[in-house]
Scaffold this motif. Sequence first.
Motif, PDB file in Angstrom:
ATOM      1  N   PHE A  60      51.765  47.540  32.153  1.00  0.00           N
ATOM      2  CA  PHE A  60      51.154  48.264  33.125  1.00  0.00           C
ATOM      3  C   PHE A  60      49.829  48.805  33.667  1.00  0.00           C
ATOM      4  CE2 PHE A  60      50.408  49.559  37.957  1.00  0.00           C
ATOM      5  CZ  PHE A  60      50.214  48.628  38.775  1.00  0.00           C
ATOM      6  N   LEU A  63      46.487  47.233  34.579  1.00  0.00           N
ATOM      7  CA  LEU A  63      45.370  47.660  35.634  1.00  0.00           C
ATOM      8  C   LEU A  63      44.255  48.468  35.667  1.00  0.00           C
ATOM      9  CD1 LEU A  63      45.728  48.435  38.732  1.00  0.00           C
ATOM     10  CD2 LEU A  63      46.624  50.210  38.029  1.00  0.00           C
ATOM     11  N   LEU A 109      41.469  45.426  34.537  1.00  0.00           N
ATOM     12  CA  LEU A 109      41.340  44.425  36.043  1.00  0.00           C
ATOM     13  C   LEU A 109      40.342  45.442  36.610  1.00  0.00           C
ATOM     14  CD1 LEU A 109      42.677  42.674  37.512  1.00  0.00           C
ATOM     15  CD2 LEU A 109      43.784  44.024  39.420  1.00  0.00           C
ATOM     16  N   SER A 113      45.125  40.878  26.882  1.00  0.00           N
ATOM     17  CA  SER A 113      44.258  40.965  28.464  1.00  0.00           C
ATOM     18  C   SER A 113      43.369  41.494  28.100  1.00  0.00           C
ATOM     19  CB  SER A 113      45.107  42.193  28.655  1.00  0.00           C
ATOM     20  OG  SER A 113      44.510  42.988  30.668  1.00  0.00           O
ATOM     21  N   HIS A 132      40.058  39.872  30.206  1.00  0.00           N
ATOM     22  CA  HIS A 132      39.042  40.748  30.879  1.00  0.00           C
ATOM     23  C   HIS A 132      37.336  40.905  30.671  1.00  0.00           C
ATOM     24  CE1 HIS A 132      42.875  41.175  32.583  1.00  0.00           C
ATOM     25  NE2 HIS A 132      42.630  41.306  34.030  1.00  0.00           N
ATOM     26  N   CYS A 146      39.939  39.934  41.118  1.00  0.00           N
ATOM     27  CA  CYS A 146      41.408  40.977  40.864  1.00  0.00           C
ATOM     28  C   CYS A 146      42.197  40.238  41.987  1.00  0.00           C
ATOM     29  CB  CYS A 146      40.178  42.523  41.248  1.00  0.00           C
ATOM     30  SG  CYS A 146      39.568  42.694  40.949  1.00  0.00           S
ATOM     31  N   GLN A 147      42.099  39.591  43.223  1.00  0.00           N
ATOM     32  CA  GLN A 147      43.197  39.601  43.867  1.00  0.00           C
ATOM     33  C   GLN A 147      44.386  38.721  42.460  1.00  0.00           C
ATOM     34  OE1 GLN A 147      44.719  40.761  47.141  1.00  0.00           O
ATOM     35  NE2 GLN A 147      42.465  41.718  46.904  1.00  0.00           N
ATOM     36  N   SER A 151      45.497  40.159  39.474  1.00  0.00           N
ATOM     37  CA  SER A 151      46.503  41.137  39.875  1.00  0.00           C
ATOM     38  C   SER A 151      48.561  40.753  39.464  1.00  0.00           C
ATOM     39  CB  SER A 151      46.444  41.934  41.002  1.00  0.00           C
ATOM     40  OG  SER A 151      46.997  40.983  41.849  1.00  0.00           O
ATOM     41  N   LEU A 163      50.485  41.282  36.114  1.00  0.00           N
ATOM     42  CA  LEU A 163      50.509  42.348  35.342  1.00  0.00           C
ATOM     43  C   LEU A 163      51.894  42.504  35.402  1.00  0.00           C
ATOM     44  CD1 LEU A 163      48.217  44.718  37.966  1.00  0.00           C
ATOM     45  CD2 LEU A 163      48.392  44.315  35.190  1.00  0.00           C
ATOM     46  N   TYR A 209      46.616  34.471  33.234  1.00  0.00           N
ATOM     47  CA  TYR A 209      45.982  34.964  32.964  1.00  0.00           C
ATOM     48  C   TYR A 209      45.631  33.824  31.787  1.00  0.00           C
ATOM     49  CZ  TYR A 209      46.675  39.840  32.997  1.00  0.00           C
ATOM     50  OH  TYR A 209      46.360  41.156  33.599  1.00  0.00           O
TER      51      TYR A 209
END
Length: 235
Positions: free
Chosen positions: A56, A60, A63, A155, A159, A195-196, A199, A202, A208
Amino acid sequence: MNRLLSLEIQKNRLGPYHMGTLVCGVALLAFQYLMAAIPHLDPTETDQVLFSSYGFLLGLDHLLGMAVFGILGGVMGARVVVQAYSSRGRELLFSHPVGRKEILGAKLRLIYGYPAAAMLLWGTVTGAVFLLTEGIFPLCAGTLAAKTVWWGLCSLLCHVHMAGAVGILAAWIGLCKRSVPGTIVAAVLLAMCLCQVLSLGLTWPLVYPAVLGATAVGVALAVKNMGNQVEQMEV
């Protein structure tokens, strides 16, 4: 194409972007430690189980990094693309003995590549420093496993693409509107929307690849449309 990209890098002063990248990277590292310390700072925190998970915390940080460096890419796009093609400077730009799409392609490579590279660099550095110090003075109560590190790497790569995509899509919107401020606003809004959505990843990682595919298609269509716009511009 590589020569055109080198010329774009030389023509655009990247010093301020380097400084912004450094500041953002340090802030992201500090934020990583702050999130890991939340269960210690506030034992009554209802989400402390999440903040005790390495997966997590890494997700985060990725993100927020995507949002920060994506907006940085949007700022770069406002200057490198929108301003260049929305002013009298395009007369000189179109006078070069090089195809319009080739010049635009070099600019778009810079807009995509810079925030993506910055995200990859600082995501790797902050993750490595955080996990290294956790092995010596652990803040997180979770267990660090090999699969967690592998998931964190996947991840990060996801990103990295998102950060570059925000810059390209914001430049496309700004070029359509012929607006430098509109480009920056678009970058902020795109980063917030991503981001919304991301999220959710997570706790549900299948988000993804879905978002990755959608943004890849969006970037491809945006690049094609910008190429058509530039070809149709009058001097």
